[in-house]
Design a protein around this motif. Structure first.
Motif, PDB file in Angstrom:
ATOM      1  N   GLN A 112       0.843  -1.202   0.000  1.00 33.16           N
ATOM      2  CA  GLN A 112       0.000   0.000   0.000  1.00 33.16           C
ATOM      3  C   GLN A 112       0.879   1.253   0.000  1.00 33.16           C
ATOM      4  O   GLN A 112       1.895   1.303   0.693  1.00 33.16           O
ATOM      5  N   TYR A 113       0.444   2.256  -0.762  1.00 30.91           N
ATOM      6  CA  TYR A 113       1.127   3.544  -0.780  1.00 30.91           C
ATOM      7  C   TYR A 113       0.479   4.478   0.231  1.00 30.91           C
ATOM      8  O   TYR A 113      -0.733   4.404   0.480  1.00 30.91           O
ATOM      9  N   SER A 114       1.278   5.367   0.795  1.00 31.98           N
ATOM     10  CA  SER A 114       0.750   6.429   1.660  1.00 31.98           C
ATOM     11  C   SER A 114       1.397   7.742   1.239  1.00 31.98           C
ATOM     12  O   SER A 114       2.524   7.746   0.728  1.00 31.98           O
ATOM     13  N   HIS A 115       0.667   8.833   1.404  1.00 34.04           N
ATOM     14  CA  HIS A 115       1.168  10.148   1.011  1.00 34.04           C
ATOM     15  C   HIS A 115       1.081  11.094   2.196  1.00 34.04           C
ATOM     16  O   HIS A 115       0.053  11.154   2.868  1.00 34.04           O
ATOM     17  N   GLU A 116       2.151  11.813   2.433  1.00 35.54           N
ATOM     18  CA  GLU A 116       2.158  12.839   3.474  1.00 35.54           C
ATOM     19  C   GLU A 116       1.690  14.154   2.856  1.00 35.54           C
ATOM     20  O   GLU A 116       1.820  14.354   1.649  1.00 35.54           O
ATOM     21  N   ASN A 117       1.171  15.044   3.668  1.00 33.39           N
ATOM     22  CA  ASN A 117       0.819  16.369   3.184  1.00 33.39           C
ATOM     23  C   ASN A 117       2.129  17.103   2.894  1.00 33.39           C
ATOM     24  O   ASN A 117       2.941  17.314   3.783  1.00 33.39           O
ATOM     25  N   SER A 118       2.357  17.457   1.620  1.00 32.12           N
ATOM     26  CA  SER A 118       3.623  18.080   1.226  1.00 32.12           C
ATOM     27  C   SER A 118       3.403  18.956   0.003  1.00 32.12           C
ATOM     28  O   SER A 118       2.298  19.048  -0.525  1.00 32.12           O
ATOM     29  N   GLN A 119       4.479  19.568  -0.482  1.00 34.92           N
ATOM     30  CA  GLN A 119       4.394  20.386  -1.684  1.00 34.92           C
ATOM     31  C   GLN A 119       4.058  19.555  -2.915  1.00 34.92           C
ATOM     32  O   GLN A 119       3.707  20.097  -3.951  1.00 34.92           O
ATOM     33  N   PHE A 120       4.135  18.222  -2.808  1.00 38.68           N
ATOM     34  CA  PHE A 120       3.847  17.336  -3.932  1.00 38.68           C
ATOM     35  C   PHE A 120       2.414  16.808  -3.929  1.00 38.68           C
ATOM     36  O   PHE A 120       2.030  16.066  -4.831  1.00 38.68           O
ATOM     37  N   THR A 121       1.620  17.177  -2.934  1.00 36.71           N
ATOM     38  CA  THR A 121       0.245  16.714  -2.836  1.00 36.71           C
ATOM     39  C   THR A 121      -0.501  17.015  -4.136  1.00 36.71           C
ATOM     40  O   THR A 121      -0.457  18.129  -4.647  1.00 36.71           O
ATOM     41  N   GLY A 122      -1.145  15.984  -4.677  1.00 36.14           N
ATOM     42  CA  GLY A 122      -1.890  16.122  -5.923  1.00 36.14           C
ATOM     43  C   GLY A 122      -1.040  15.935  -7.165  1.00 36.14           C
ATOM     44  O   GLY A 122      -1.556  15.936  -8.285  1.00 36.14           O
ATOM     45  N   ARG A 123       0.280  15.762  -6.988  1.00 39.13           N
ATOM     46  CA  ARG A 123       1.173  15.622  -8.145  1.00 39.13           C
ATOM     47  C   ARG A 123       1.931  14.296  -8.131  1.00 39.13           C
ATOM     48  O   ARG A 123       2.876  14.115  -8.880  1.00 39.13           O
ATOM     49  N   LEU A 124       1.525  13.352  -7.273  1.00 42.89           N
ATOM     50  CA  LEU A 124       2.214  12.068  -7.186  1.00 42.89           C
ATOM     51  C   LEU A 124       1.420  10.984  -7.905  1.00 42.89           C
ATOM     52  O   LEU A 124       0.207  10.883  -7.760  1.00 42.89           O
ATOM     53  N   LYS A 125       2.140  10.185  -8.691  1.00 43.44           N
ATOM     54  CA  LYS A 125       1.527   9.066  -9.393  1.00 43.44           C
ATOM     55  C   LYS A 125       2.217   7.800  -8.911  1.00 43.44           C
ATOM     56  O   LYS A 125       3.449   7.711  -8.927  1.00 43.44           O
ATOM     57  N   GLU A 126       1.421   6.829  -8.499  1.00 46.46           N
ATOM     58  CA  GLU A 126       1.960   5.561  -8.002  1.00 46.46           C
ATOM     59  C   GLU A 126       2.177   4.598  -9.162  1.00 46.46           C
ATOM     60  O   GLU A 126       1.387   4.557 -10.099  1.00 46.46           O
ATOM     61  N   ASP A 127       3.239   3.808  -9.079  1.00 46.62           N
ATOM     62  CA  ASP A 127       3.508   2.760 -10.061  1.00 46.62           C
ATOM     63  C   ASP A 127       3.041   1.451  -9.439  1.00 46.62           C
ATOM     64  O   ASP A 127       3.582   1.013  -8.431  1.00 46.62           O
ATOM     65  N   ASN A 128       2.035   0.813 -10.049  1.00 47.47           N
ATOM     66  CA  ASN A 128       1.496  -0.420  -9.480  1.00 47.47           C
ATOM     67  C   ASN A 128       2.169  -1.674 -10.008  1.00 47.47           C
ATOM     68  O   ASN A 128       1.995  -2.749  -9.453  1.00 47.47           O
ATOM     69  N   ASP A 129       2.955  -1.553 -11.106  1.00 39.96           N
ATOM     70  CA  ASP A 129       3.682  -2.709 -11.625  1.00 39.96           C
ATOM     71  C   ASP A 129       4.989  -2.918 -10.868  1.00 39.96           C
ATOM     72  O   ASP A 129       5.409  -4.044 -10.636  1.00 39.96           O
ATOM     73  N   LYS A 130       5.639  -1.823 -10.509  1.00 39.07           N
ATOM     74  CA  LYS A 130       6.864  -1.848  -9.715  1.00 39.07           C
ATOM     75  C   LYS A 130       6.582  -1.001  -8.480  1.00 39.07           C
ATOM     76  O   LYS A 130       5.510  -0.425  -8.348  1.00 39.07           O
ATOM     77  N   VAL A 131       7.546  -0.909  -7.581  1.00 32.84           N
ATOM     78  CA  VAL A 131       7.391  -0.003  -6.442  1.00 32.84           C
ATOM     79  C   VAL A 131       8.023   1.320  -6.844  1.00 32.84           C
ATOM     80  O   VAL A 131       9.233   1.401  -7.064  1.00 32.84           O
ATOM     81  N   GLY A 132       7.195   2.354  -6.983  1.00 29.56           N
ATOM     82  CA  GLY A 132       7.731   3.636  -7.403  1.00 29.56           C
ATOM     83  C   GLY A 132       6.707   4.743  -7.344  1.00 29.56           C
ATOM     84  O   GLY A 132       5.502   4.512  -7.333  1.00 29.56           O
ATOM     85  N   ILE A 133       7.221   5.963  -7.286  1.00 35.05           N
ATOM     86  CA  ILE A 133       6.418   7.186  -7.277  1.00 35.05           C
ATOM     87  C   ILE A 133       6.959   8.085  -8.388  1.00 35.05           C
ATOM     88  O   ILE A 133       8.171   8.174  -8.575  1.00 35.05           O
TER      89      ILE A 133
END
Length: 194
Positions: free
Chosen positions: A40-61
């Motif tokens: 599972q991915y988790s996101h902190e409140n940061s300057q990147f909020t709303g601009r992060l894309k999760e990679d579901n095939d590999k582990v990556g942001i």
């Protein structure tokens, strides 16, 4: 060092198989902005909020729509299922891409030499850390070029290429010299962003 253009993306995918990864923390200037644990991915409140894309095939942001304030040090801390992996660190610089190049010209007839004194200046608008290369009739580096041109040489072509770490663009100018020639102008052409 990694250079990216404003508006582009930065892929922070882990270089290990999904099965060998237990947890991951993505940090920017030592502050965590995303994590991965128990698939599972988790996101902190940061300057990147709303601009992060999760990679579901590999582990990556992937950080999308990069802005100038996103320049800094990104790190990826990975706990493996059997061991701790080395932390990956990336010093990232976000630059404005070159979108337009202009050549300004100034020609003056010099009676004493029966030729034109030509001064050309290349400018990449809005960009930073730009280098300039001239090609064609005359070659050189730097934003300005000065030379003499005689009427007998006819029409000559100059090309200026402006480049920084994230883009390049060029403009071309055709010049000729005559006894009446005393002109100033601006030419814009050819844009390419990497």
């Amino acid at each position: 060092m990694v250079y990216r253009a404003i508006g582009s993306s930065l892929n922070l995918t882990v270089n290990y198989s999904k099965q060998s990864v237990s947890s991951v923390w993505w940090k920017f200037n030592e502050k965590q902005f995303a994590g991965y644990s128990q698939s599972q991915y988790s996101h902190e409140n940061s300057q990147f909020t709303g601009r992060l894309k999760e990679d579901n095939d590999k582990v990556g942001i992937t950080v999308q729509d990069l802005q100038s304030q996103d320049s800094g040090t990104f790190s990826v801390v990975v706990d493996g299922t059997e061991r701790q992996y080395p932390t990956q660190m990336f010093k990232v610089y976000i630059q404005i891409p070159i979108t337009s190049v202009h050549i300004e010209k100034n020609q003056t007839w010099r009676l004493s030499t029966n030729s034109c004194d030509v001064e050309v200046k290349c400018a990449a608008l809005g960009a930073e850390s730009v280098s300039y290369l001239w090609s064609g009739y005359k070659t050189g580096s730097g934003a300005q070029l000065q030379f003499s041109l005689s009427p007998a040489e006819g029409a000559v072509t100059l090309n200026c290429t402006a480049a920084n770490n994230v883009s390049s663009s060029s403009a071309t100018e055709t010049l000729s010299c005559s006894t009446e020639h005393q002109e100033t102008g601006i030419i814009t052409q050819n844009i390419s962003v990497h």
